[in-house]
Scaffold this active site. Structure first.
Site, mmCIF file in Angstrom:
data_model
loop_
_atom_site.group_PDB
_atom_site.id
_atom_site.type_symbol
_atom_site.label_atom_id
_atom_site.label_comp_id
_atom_site.label_asym_id
_atom_site.label_seq_id
_atom_site.Cartn_x
_atom_site.Cartn_y
_atom_site.Cartn_z
ATOM 1 C CE1 TYR A 1 -23.409 53.286 82.096
ATOM 2 C CE2 TYR A 1 -21.097 52.888 81.570
ATOM 3 C CZ TYR A 1 -22.437 52.612 81.363
ATOM 4 O OH TYR A 1 -22.819 51.664 80.441
ATOM 5 C CG HIS B 1 -30.919 51.115 82.231
ATOM 6 N ND1 HIS B 1 -30.147 49.989 82.315
ATOM 7 C CD2 HIS B 1 -32.169 50.693 81.903
ATOM 8 C CE1 HIS B 1 -30.892 48.925 82.034
ATOM 9 N NE2 HIS B 1 -32.127 49.323 81.781
ATOM 10 C CG LEU B 2 -26.296 55.017 86.451
ATOM 11 C CD1 LEU B 2 -25.360 53.833 86.502
ATOM 12 C CD2 LEU B 2 -25.809 56.107 87.355
ATOM 13 C CB SER B 3 -26.320 55.491 79.971
ATOM 14 O OG SER B 3 -26.582 54.101 79.818
ATOM 15 N NE ARG C 1 -24.312 50.082 75.533
ATOM 16 C CZ ARG C 1 -23.483 49.333 76.281
ATOM 17 N NH1 ARG C 1 -23.941 48.671 77.321
ATOM 18 N NH2 ARG C 1 -22.201 49.286 76.006
ATOM 19 N N PRO D 1 -23.633 43.647 86.730
ATOM 20 C CG PRO D 1 -23.434 42.659 84.643
ATOM 21 C CD PRO D 1 -24.397 42.836 85.788
ATOM 22 C CG ASN D 2 -18.857 45.478 84.079
ATOM 23 O OD1 ASN D 2 -17.777 45.042 84.478
ATOM 24 N ND2 ASN D 2 -19.516 44.928 83.082
ATOM 25 N NE ARG E 1 -19.320 50.127 83.051
ATOM 26 C CZ ARG E 1 -20.551 49.677 82.989
ATOM 27 N NH1 ARG E 1 -21.363 49.787 84.022
ATOM 28 N NH2 ARG E 1 -20.974 49.092 81.908
ATOM 29 N NE ARG F 1 -24.354 53.781 76.344
ATOM 30 C CZ ARG F 1 -23.789 53.024 77.294
ATOM 31 N NH1 ARG F 1 -24.469 52.712 78.390
ATOM 32 N NH2 ARG F 1 -22.554 52.587 77.138
ATOM 33 C CG HIS G 1 -28.617 45.183 76.908
ATOM 34 N ND1 HIS G 1 -29.680 46.055 76.866
ATOM 35 C CD2 HIS G 1 -27.616 45.842 77.556
ATOM 36 C CE1 HIS G 1 -29.323 47.198 77.439
ATOM 37 N NE2 HIS G 1 -28.075 47.093 77.869
ATOM 38 C CG ASP H 1 -37.331 32.872 82.831
ATOM 39 O OD1 ASP H 1 -38.180 33.612 82.287
ATOM 40 O OD2 ASP H 1 -36.786 31.915 82.243
ATOM 41 C CD GLU I 1 -35.047 47.569 82.253
ATOM 42 O OE1 GLU I 1 -36.106 46.912 82.066
ATOM 43 O OE2 GLU I 1 -34.248 47.836 81.345
ATOM 44 C CG ASN J 1 -28.332 49.698 86.432
ATOM 45 O OD1 ASN J 1 -28.326 48.977 85.427
ATOM 46 N ND2 ASN J 1 -27.672 50.845 86.480
ATOM 47 C CB ALA K 1 -24.015 44.012 80.187
HETATM 48 C C1 DQA Z 1 -26.506 50.444 82.237
HETATM 49 C C2 DQA Z 1 -26.686 50.370 80.717
HETATM 50 C C3 DQA Z 1 -26.253 49.019 80.180
HETATM 51 O O1 DQA Z 1 -26.406 48.975 78.770
HETATM 52 C C4 DQA Z 1 -24.793 48.767 80.507
HETATM 53 O O2 DQA Z 1 -24.405 47.483 80.068
HETATM 54 C C5 DQA Z 1 -24.492 48.955 81.945
HETATM 55 C C6 DQA Z 1 -25.086 50.091 82.647
HETATM 56 C C7 DQA Z 1 -26.792 51.850 82.781
HETATM 57 O O3 DQA Z 1 -26.981 51.993 83.985
HETATM 58 O O4 DQA Z 1 -26.803 52.830 82.004
HETATM 59 O O5 DQA Z 1 -23.680 48.242 82.527
HETATM 60 O O6 DQA Z 1 -27.417 49.549 82.855
#
Ligand code: DQA
Length: 143
Positions: free
Chosen positions: A23, A100-102, A111, A10-11, A18, A107, A80, A87, A98, A74, A77
């Site tokens: 990001y 993540h950009l950040s 997270r 998501p997002n 964003r 943070r 978390h 599953d 896995e 990725n 959210a």
């Molecule tokens: C994220 C980190 C997550 O905590 C956050 O909810 C995201 C992006 C990242 O790529 O840094 O949506 O997965």
């Protein structure tokens, strides 16, 4: 030819707009287009899927069974929050990385926990778009 599924939660479709200080300013399309060329150059075949809906991601993971050698995910959210995503990944027995950009550990405390990390092959967090490319570099070395 080895097959990779790149999943984004998501997002992540909002990249570029964003929270650019967190990001970056590149869009989802720009990053995935560059990643696609990079994966092609490594000699892999990749498919890409993004959804804001947990069940759609789970359905895409289920349909990956027997078809992909590796998943790069990725989870946004859902990292978390989602036992269901964990599953689903375990149910198809496809190894995954896995990303993540950040840097999720620099943070907010909520997270710092991931429902996926302990069952992932590994976690790459904090390198911006290069987190995805580093995952591909690992796969190039092992596959
Ligand atoms: C994220 C980190 C997550 O905590 C956050 O909810 C995201 C992006 C990242 O790529 O840094 O949506 O997965």
């Amino acid at each position: 030819m080895k097959r990779i599924l790149v999943l984004n939660g998501p997002n992540l479709n909002m990249l570029g707009k964003r929270e650019p200080d967190v990001y970056g300013r590149e869009t989802y399309e720009e990053i995935m287009t560059e990643l696609s060329s990079y994966i092609d150059a490594k000699g892999f075949k990749a498919d890409f899927y993004q959804s804001n809906i947990e069940g759609e991601l789970i359905n895409r993971i289920h349909s990956a069974i027997g078809f992909y050698d590796y998943i790069i995910i990725n989870p946004g959210a859902f990292t978390h929050t989602s036992v269901a995503l964990r599953d689903a990944l375990l149910s198809v027995s496809i190894p995954f990385i896995e990303v993540h950009l950040s840097n999720i550990f620099s943070r907010e405390p909520f997270r710092h926990h991931s429902y996926l990390s302990d069952v992932a092959k590994g976690v790459i967090t904090g390198f911006g778009k290069y987190s995805y490319f580093m995952a591909v570099d690992f796969l190039f070395r092992i596959m």
